[in-house]
Design a protein around this motif. Structure first.
Motif, PDB file in Angstrom:
ATOM      1  N   UNK A 190       0.817  -1.217   0.000  1.00  0.00           N
ATOM      2  CA  UNK A 190       0.000   0.000   0.000  1.00  0.00           C
ATOM      3  C   UNK A 190       0.851   1.268   0.000  1.00  0.00           C
ATOM      4  N   UNK A 191       1.968   1.233   0.706  1.00  0.00           N
ATOM      5  CA  UNK A 191       2.781   2.440   0.845  1.00  0.00           C
ATOM      6  C   UNK A 191       4.008   2.447  -0.062  1.00  0.00           C
ATOM      7  N   UNK A 192       4.079   1.470  -0.964  1.00  0.00           N
ATOM      8  CA  UNK A 192       5.147   1.445  -1.963  1.00  0.00           C
ATOM      9  C   UNK A 192       5.076   2.742  -2.768  1.00  0.00           C
ATOM     10  N   UNK A 193       6.206   3.369  -2.990  1.00  0.00           N
ATOM     11  CA  UNK A 193       6.319   4.638  -3.724  1.00  0.00           C
ATOM     12  C   UNK A 193       5.786   5.838  -2.929  1.00  0.00           C
ATOM     13  N   UNK A 194       5.278   5.623  -1.728  1.00  0.00           N
ATOM     14  CA  UNK A 194       4.825   6.728  -0.884  1.00  0.00           C
ATOM     15  C   UNK A 194       5.764   6.932   0.306  1.00  0.00           C
ATOM     16  N   UNK A 195       6.296   5.825   0.813  1.00  0.00           N
ATOM     17  CA  UNK A 195       7.256   5.868   1.906  1.00  0.00           C
ATOM     18  C   UNK A 195       8.594   5.328   1.401  1.00  0.00           C
ATOM     19  N   UNK A 196       9.684   5.740   2.020  1.00  0.00           N
ATOM     20  CA  UNK A 196      10.998   5.257   1.564  1.00  0.00           C
ATOM     21  C   UNK A 196      11.112   3.733   1.657  1.00  0.00           C
ATOM     22  N   UNK A 197      11.758   3.149   0.661  1.00  0.00           N
ATOM     23  CA  UNK A 197      11.981   1.698   0.655  1.00  0.00           C
ATOM     24  C   UNK A 197      12.715   1.242   1.906  1.00  0.00           C
TER      25      UNK A 197
END
Length: 70
Positions: free
Chosen positions: A28-35
């Motif tokens: 869900x937070x891929x590309x929204x939060x740092x890897x």
């Protein structure tokens, strides 16, 4: 037509529930939060919280039993 049978989650489901929760966060937070942050989320991060909430009835959850394991 095949019927789907769900049941109320028990303590025995907490590990699988935590793994599903962790994977959901990562997706869900891929590309929204740092890897770096997402990669450090452990699959078992929420096991204790889920156990406590199921034990004290502050969380209700339902599961779809499956022969497949995560």
């Amino acid at each position: 037509m095949q019927r789907i049978k769900i049941r109320i989650a028990s303590i025995e489901d907490s590990t699988s529930m935590s793994i599903i929760h962790a994977n959901s966060w990562k997706k869900a937070y891929q590309d929204l939060l740092p890897d770096e942050y997402l990669n450090q989320i452990k699959d078992l991060r929420w096991v204790d919280m889920i156990n406590k909430c199921l034990e004290d009835n502050t969380m209700k959850a339902w599961v779809l039993p499956s022969k497949k394991k995560l």
